[in-house]
Write an enzyme that holds these catalytic residues in place. Structure first.
Site, mmCIF file in Angstrom:
data_model
loop_
_atom_site.group_PDB
_atom_site.id
_atom_site.type_symbol
_atom_site.label_atom_id
_atom_site.label_comp_id
_atom_site.label_asym_id
_atom_site.label_seq_id
_atom_site.Cartn_x
_atom_site.Cartn_y
_atom_site.Cartn_z
ATOM 1 N N TYR A 116 0.812 -1.218 0.000
ATOM 2 C CA TYR A 116 0.000 0.000 0.000
ATOM 3 C C TYR A 116 0.847 1.271 0.000
ATOM 4 O O TYR A 116 0.430 2.306 -0.511
ATOM 5 C CB TYR A 116 -0.921 0.046 1.223
ATOM 6 N N LYS A 123 3.846 -15.261 3.606
ATOM 7 C CA LYS A 123 4.120 -16.082 2.420
ATOM 8 C C LYS A 123 5.627 -16.325 2.406
ATOM 9 O O LYS A 123 6.343 -15.953 1.471
ATOM 10 C CB LYS A 123 3.613 -15.342 1.167
ATOM 11 N N ASP A 131 -2.106 -18.576 1.769
ATOM 12 C CA ASP A 131 -3.050 -19.350 0.951
ATOM 13 C C ASP A 131 -3.749 -20.406 1.800
ATOM 14 O O ASP A 131 -4.968 -20.602 1.724
ATOM 15 C CB ASP A 131 -2.346 -19.969 -0.280
ATOM 16 N N ASP A 148 -6.145 -7.200 4.387
ATOM 17 C CA ASP A 148 -7.283 -6.638 3.652
ATOM 18 C C ASP A 148 -8.129 -7.777 3.080
ATOM 19 O O ASP A 148 -9.349 -7.815 3.227
ATOM 20 C CB ASP A 148 -6.760 -5.732 2.529
ATOM 21 N N ASP A 150 -12.063 -9.476 4.538
ATOM 22 C CA ASP A 150 -13.310 -9.616 3.776
ATOM 23 C C ASP A 150 -13.777 -11.072 3.796
ATOM 24 O O ASP A 150 -14.971 -11.362 3.898
ATOM 25 C CB ASP A 150 -13.121 -9.189 2.307
HETATM 26 C C1 IPM Z 1 -10.444 -1.532 3.713
HETATM 27 C C2 IPM Z 1 -10.622 -0.982 2.326
HETATM 28 C C3 IPM Z 1 -9.468 -0.031 2.024
HETATM 29 C C4 IPM Z 1 -8.186 -0.831 2.094
HETATM 30 C C5 IPM Z 1 -9.587 0.721 0.692
HETATM 31 C C6 IPM Z 1 -10.885 1.466 0.562
HETATM 32 C C7 IPM Z 1 -8.423 1.660 0.476
HETATM 33 O O1 IPM Z 1 -10.718 -2.006 1.395
HETATM 34 O O2 IPM Z 1 -10.417 -0.734 4.668
HETATM 35 O O3 IPM Z 1 -10.349 -2.751 3.868
HETATM 36 O O4 IPM Z 1 -7.813 -1.498 1.120
HETATM 37 O O5 IPM Z 1 -7.539 -0.804 3.141
HETATM 38 MN MN MN Z 2 -10.774 -4.029 2.315
#
Ligand code: IPM
Ligand code: MN
Length: 365
Positions: free
Chosen positions: A139, A187, A219, A243, A247
């Site tokens: 990032y 990794k 993975d 990240d 999710d």
């Molecule tokens: C998160 C989001 C952010 C990230 C984006 C919006 C920059 O996906 O907070 O998980 O990748 O950190």
């Molecule tokens: Mn995210």
């Protein structure tokens, strides 16, 4: 507490409004006066001020006890270069505030057993916390860019021992107050940064003899998260892996709309739901505000140092779900109490206030 509120884009303003309502109502019961001030960020800021992170926003954030953010990002800006997009506002803010440890808890909620596409026997009992390094890795690594001559784009993954050290200590400290286990995810079979990650984390583990440490490759961790998630307690990982895995972990709670986050370790703490701006459902009063509201609980816990206020908010969320109220994302098949963002927010606020009053009265006696 002085809180800078950044509603941002898409569903951000809708979920933020409900979260702030809970913040103020519950704060009042515990004698925590909340002063809020709204500012622009992301696409909303590009439109109004020509930049995703106006100086005025940064100054206000800098001068507050915590920042509460809704979401940033909008398809309108899809054609812009990364450095001009709404997301850069959030990344710039994270860097400016300095919080390097992003906490993303994911807990299976019995009332939401029907909302996950996974079989309940797989995810029931899950109670994990992802500690995502937030200021390093791909990032922020330099150099980055696009070289038109070679038609190549490039990003740099870079981690220093100090960056790994400080976030690892947060993970070990938090594990002490939980089930006492840290799973470090990397990794290391391919990446140098991951090899350094692994050796550094193993060194730090020696300072925490009561905490068990294990290493997973990313993975394999991705697979274990949806096949046997209850084995995890604290998952410690670098920025991009965190990240992606967070999710994925959202599936265990029923919906991405349920997940809160807190970013700590810097000058000013930052709270935001894990979900994005969800442009497809923005402005329709249907987004799930519970991730944002659960972020308020984290704000009370980490910045407000009020475990009782945090608990009251969390109890409010549990209660509203037990009563059967559902936003569309968690409605499942047999939902009889489908509610809007606003209704969910006011119900959660009311139940949180009830729980707060009860706990306040209890302590007062
Ligand atoms: C998160 C989001 C952010 C990230 C984006 C919006 C920059 O996906 O907070 O998980 O990748 O950190
Ligand atoms: Mn995210």
């Amino acid at each position: 507490m002085k809180i800078t509120v950044l509603p941002g884009d898409g569903v951000g303003p809708e979920v933020t409004r409900e979260a702030v309502r809970v913040l103020i109502d519950v704060g009042a019961i515990f004698g925590i006066a909340i002063e809020t001030e709204e500012h622009l960020i992301g696409g909303a800021a590009i439109k109004a001020a020509g930049t995703p992170l106006p100086d005025e926003t940064l100054r206000a954030c800098d001068d507050s006890d915590a920042v509460f953010l809704g979401a940033v990002g909008s398809p309108e800006f899809d054609d812009l270069l990364p450095e001009q997009r709404p997301e850069i506002g959030l990344l710039g803010l994270r860097r400016a505030l300095g919080g390097f440890a992003n906490l993303r808890p994911a807990k299976a909620i019995p009332a939401l057993i029907d909302s996950s596409p996974l079989r309940p026997e797989i995810f029931i009992g899950t109670d994990l916390l992802i500690v995502r390094e937030l200021l390093g890795g791909l990032y922020f690594g330099e150099p980055r860019g696009f070289d038109p001559d070679s038609a190549e784009a490039f990003n740099t993954m870079r981690y220093g021992i100090d960056e790994i050290d400080r976030v690892a200590r947060v993970a070990f400290e938090l594990a002490k107050g939980r089930k006492g286990k840290v799973t470090s995810v990397d990794k290391a079979n391919v990446l140098e940064t991951s090899r350094l990650w692994r050796t550094t984390v193993s060194e730090i583990a020696k300072d925490y003899p009561s905490v068990e440490l294990e290493h997973f490759l990313v993975d394999s961790c991705a697979m274990h998260l949806v096949t046997n998630p209850s084995q995890f307690d604290v998952i410690l990982t670098e920025n991009l892996f965190g990240d992606i895995l967070s999710d994925e972990a959202a599936v265990l709670t029923g919906s991405l709309g349920m997940l809160p986050s807190a970013t700590i370790g810097g000058k000013v703490d930052l709270y935001e739901p894990v979900h994005g701006s969800a442009p497809g459902i923005a402005g329709q009063n249907v987004a799930n505000p519970l991730g944002a509201i659960a972020s308020v609980a984290m704000l009370f816990r980490h910045t407000g140092k009020s475990e009782s206020a945090a608990k009251a908010v969390e109890d409010g969320i549990t209660k509203v779900l037990e009563e059967g109220y559902r936003t569309v994302d968690i409605a499942g098949e047999n939902c009889h109490k489908l509610v809007s963002t606003l209704e969910m927010g006011s119900l959660a606020a009311r139940y949180a206030v009830d729980s707060a009053n009860f706990s306040y009265a209890y302590h007062a006696v």
